[in-house]
Motif scaffolding. Structure first.
Motif, PDB file in Angstrom:
ATOM      1  N   MET A 102       0.852  -1.196   0.000  1.00 54.19           N
ATOM      2  CA  MET A 102       0.000   0.000   0.000  1.00 54.19           C
ATOM      3  C   MET A 102       0.882   1.239   0.000  1.00 54.19           C
ATOM      4  N   LEU A 103       0.619   2.155  -0.902  1.00 57.78           N
ATOM      5  CA  LEU A 103       1.404   3.382  -0.994  1.00 57.78           C
ATOM      6  C   LEU A 103       1.138   4.284   0.202  1.00 57.78           C
ATOM      7  N   GLN A 104       2.228   4.805   0.775  1.00 57.19           N
ATOM      8  CA  GLN A 104       2.125   5.725   1.907  1.00 57.19           C
ATOM      9  C   GLN A 104       2.767   7.057   1.533  1.00 57.19           C
ATOM     10  N   PRO A 105       2.061   8.173   1.701  1.00 60.70           N
ATOM     11  CA  PRO A 105       2.663   9.475   1.390  1.00 60.70           C
ATOM     12  C   PRO A 105       3.902   9.726   2.251  1.00 60.70           C
ATOM     13  N   PHE A 106       4.941  10.304   1.638  1.00 60.54           N
ATOM     14  CA  PHE A 106       6.164  10.624   2.375  1.00 60.54           C
ATOM     15  C   PHE A 106       6.550  12.091   2.213  1.00 60.54           C
ATOM     16  N   PHE A 108       8.110   8.233 -11.486  1.00 63.89           N
ATOM     17  CA  PHE A 108       9.498   7.782 -11.379  1.00 63.89           C
ATOM     18  C   PHE A 108       9.515   6.716 -10.286  1.00 63.89           C
ATOM     19  N   ILE A 109       9.886   5.489 -10.641  1.00 60.42           N
ATOM     20  CA  ILE A 109       9.864   4.369  -9.698  1.00 60.42           C
ATOM     21  C   ILE A 109      11.299   4.056  -9.283  1.00 60.42           C
ATOM     22  N   TRP A 110      11.582   4.177  -8.003  1.00 61.43           N
ATOM     23  CA  TRP A 110      12.920   3.924  -7.451  1.00 61.43           C
ATOM     24  C   TRP A 110      12.935   2.576  -6.735  1.00 61.43           C
ATOM     25  N   LYS A 127      -2.657  -4.958  -6.439  1.00 58.07           N
ATOM     26  CA  LYS A 127      -3.101  -3.806  -5.646  1.00 58.07           C
ATOM     27  C   LYS A 127      -2.180  -2.612  -5.876  1.00 58.07           C
ATOM     28  N   LEU A 128      -0.870  -2.871  -5.896  1.00 57.01           N
ATOM     29  CA  LEU A 128       0.064  -1.779  -6.122  1.00 57.01           C
ATOM     30  C   LEU A 128      -0.119  -1.186  -7.511  1.00 57.01           C
ATOM     31  N   ARG A 129      -0.320  -2.040  -8.496  1.00 54.12           N
ATOM     32  CA  ARG A 129      -0.514  -1.521  -9.851  1.00 54.12           C
ATOM     33  C   ARG A 129      -1.768  -0.643  -9.932  1.00 54.12           C
ATOM     34  N   THR A 130      -2.826  -1.048  -9.263  1.00 54.49           N
ATOM     35  CA  THR A 130      -4.048  -0.246  -9.262  1.00 54.49           C
ATOM     36  C   THR A 130      -3.793   1.128  -8.636  1.00 54.49           C
ATOM     37  N   GLU A 131      -3.037   1.150  -7.534  1.00 52.16           N
ATOM     38  CA  GLU A 131      -2.730   2.420  -6.874  1.00 52.16           C
ATOM     39  C   GLU A 131      -1.850   3.303  -7.768  1.00 52.16           C
ATOM     40  N   LEU A 132      -0.913   2.697  -8.471  1.00 54.00           N
ATOM     41  CA  LEU A 132      -0.058   3.466  -9.378  1.00 54.00           C
ATOM     42  C   LEU A 132      -0.876   4.067 -10.517  1.00 54.00           C
ATOM     43  N   ASP A 133      -1.773   3.288 -11.067  1.00 54.14           N
ATOM     44  CA  ASP A 133      -2.610   3.782 -12.166  1.00 54.14           C
ATOM     45  C   ASP A 133      -3.431   4.988 -11.733  1.00 54.14           C
ATOM     46  N   ALA A 134      -3.799   5.034 -10.451  1.00 54.04           N
ATOM     47  CA  ALA A 134      -4.573   6.168  -9.944  1.00 54.04           C
ATOM     48  C   ALA A 134      -3.706   7.419  -9.784  1.00 54.04           C
ATOM     49  N   LEU A 135      -2.385   7.224  -9.649  1.00 52.02           N
ATOM     50  CA  LEU A 135      -1.474   8.363  -9.472  1.00 52.02           C
ATOM     51  C   LEU A 135      -1.037   8.974 -10.792  1.00 52.02           C
ATOM     52  N   GLY A 136      -0.829   8.133 -11.788  1.00 52.18           N
ATOM     53  CA  GLY A 136      -0.305   8.630 -13.058  1.00 52.18           C
ATOM     54  C   GLY A 136       0.226   7.479 -13.896  1.00 52.18           C
ATOM     55  N   GLU A 156       9.447  -7.903 -14.252  1.00 60.69           N
ATOM     56  CA  GLU A 156       7.994  -7.853 -14.136  1.00 60.69           C
ATOM     57  C   GLU A 156       7.458  -6.430 -14.301  1.00 60.69           C
ATOM     58  N   TRP A 157       8.238  -5.437 -13.860  1.00 56.84           N
ATOM     59  CA  TRP A 157       7.815  -4.044 -14.047  1.00 56.84           C
ATOM     60  C   TRP A 157       7.858  -3.649 -15.520  1.00 56.84           C
ATOM     61  N   LYS A 158       8.899  -4.071 -16.219  1.00 54.35           N
ATOM     62  CA  LYS A 158       9.000  -3.731 -17.638  1.00 54.35           C
ATOM     63  C   LYS A 158       7.903  -4.417 -18.438  1.00 54.35           C
ATOM     64  N   GLN A 159       7.543  -5.643 -18.040  1.00 56.11           N
ATOM     65  CA  GLN A 159       6.437  -6.321 -18.703  1.00 56.11           C
ATOM     66  C   GLN A 159       5.120  -5.600 -18.457  1.00 56.11           C
ATOM     67  N   ALA A 160       4.933  -5.116 -17.236  1.00 52.12           N
ATOM     68  CA  ALA A 160       3.686  -4.438 -16.887  1.00 52.12           C
ATOM     69  C   ALA A 160       3.595  -3.053 -17.518  1.00 52.12           C
ATOM     70  N   PHE A 161       4.759  -2.397 -17.668  1.00 51.51           N
ATOM     71  CA  PHE A 161       4.775  -1.024 -18.203  1.00 51.51           C
ATOM     72  C   PHE A 161       5.778  -0.960 -19.365  1.00 51.51           C
TER      73      PHE A 161
END
Length: 229
Positions: A1-5, A39-41, A49-58, A76-81
């Motif tokens: 789950m993404l947490q604001p920092f 930008f994913i670090w 769930k994480l992908r859904t949250e990312l899609d909501a951000l941009g 897996e990230w390159k395959q997804a995006f």
């Protein structure tokens, strides 16, 4: 789950990874650039769930491996995006020839994020050339393996003794002893550190360790005191 920092920066803790029997917690950071791209670090395992949250951000535009040890989840990230650009730190392209990297990171990397994110390659280490980032809007420095703190409950038996000797279970995150020894070119490392200490750091994120949320520059100074002449 993404947490604001902070402004336009989020963190997400992933599943543990095992290396030589040691369990390491993992963490990624997501930064939304002014143009809207993400930008994913240090990517962690990409769940639905994480992908859904990312899609909501941009839209994921940049996938960054910040050192040559953090590449487990890049495929897996390159395959997804597939339209995102994939960035390698020094030395990783030879280790992962199966991945089609778009660019290798250096001290002048990232024209698409210049002005928002700065970077410095921490030179002089035999284990890895880690790229340290600084997100200006949140005042956050992002370290990967050069600063670590493994939760005590993650390690038992003889491995806990090894972790203690390696300074991985200190009261606050620190530079593991193995990385200190691997800095064979101290001059190059000091030059890199000087550039990092010029940043107005307020907070520090690590892939393995509790975030430092105040007095970040003082923390970095303490952590690398052993490197200074």
């Amino acid at each position: 789950m993404l947490q604001p920092f902070g402004p336009n920066i989020w963190i997400v803790d992933g599943s543990d990874v095992a290396v030589a029997g040691f369990r390491y917690p993992t963490r990624a950071a997501v930064i939304r650039l002014s143009a809207g791209g993400l930008f994913i670090w240090s990517p962690v395992h990409l769940t639905d769930k994480l992908r859904t949250e990312l899609d909501a951000l941009g839209t994921v535009r940049h996938i960054v491996a910040p050192n040559s040890l953090h590449h487990l989840f890049l495929h897996e990230w390159k395959q997804a995006f597939p339209n995102a650009r994939l960035y390698a730190p020094p030395r990783l392209q030879k280790t992962r020839p199966d991945l089609a990297f778009d660019a290798e990171l250096d001290d002048e990397s990232g024209t698409e994020w210049s002005g928002e994110i700065e970077s410095v390659v921490m030179h002089g280490n035999l284990i890895t050339a880690e790229v340290v980032f600084f997100h200006k809007a949140s005042g956050t420095a992002l370290f990967t393996d050069l600063l670590q703190q493994i939760p005590a409950g993650h390690i038992t038996g003889w491995r806990r003794l090894v972790a203690k000797l390696d300074l991985m279970v200190e009261p606050e995150p620190s530079v593991p002893r193995k990385f200190r020894i691997a800095f064979t070119n101290r001059g190059a490392a000091r030059n890199s550190l000087k550039r990092i200490l010029d940043w107005p750091v307020e907070k520090v994120l690590m892939a393995h360790g509790a975030p430092v949320e105040r007095d970040g520059l003082a923390f970095i100074n303490r952590s690398f005191k052993w490197l200074k002449p």
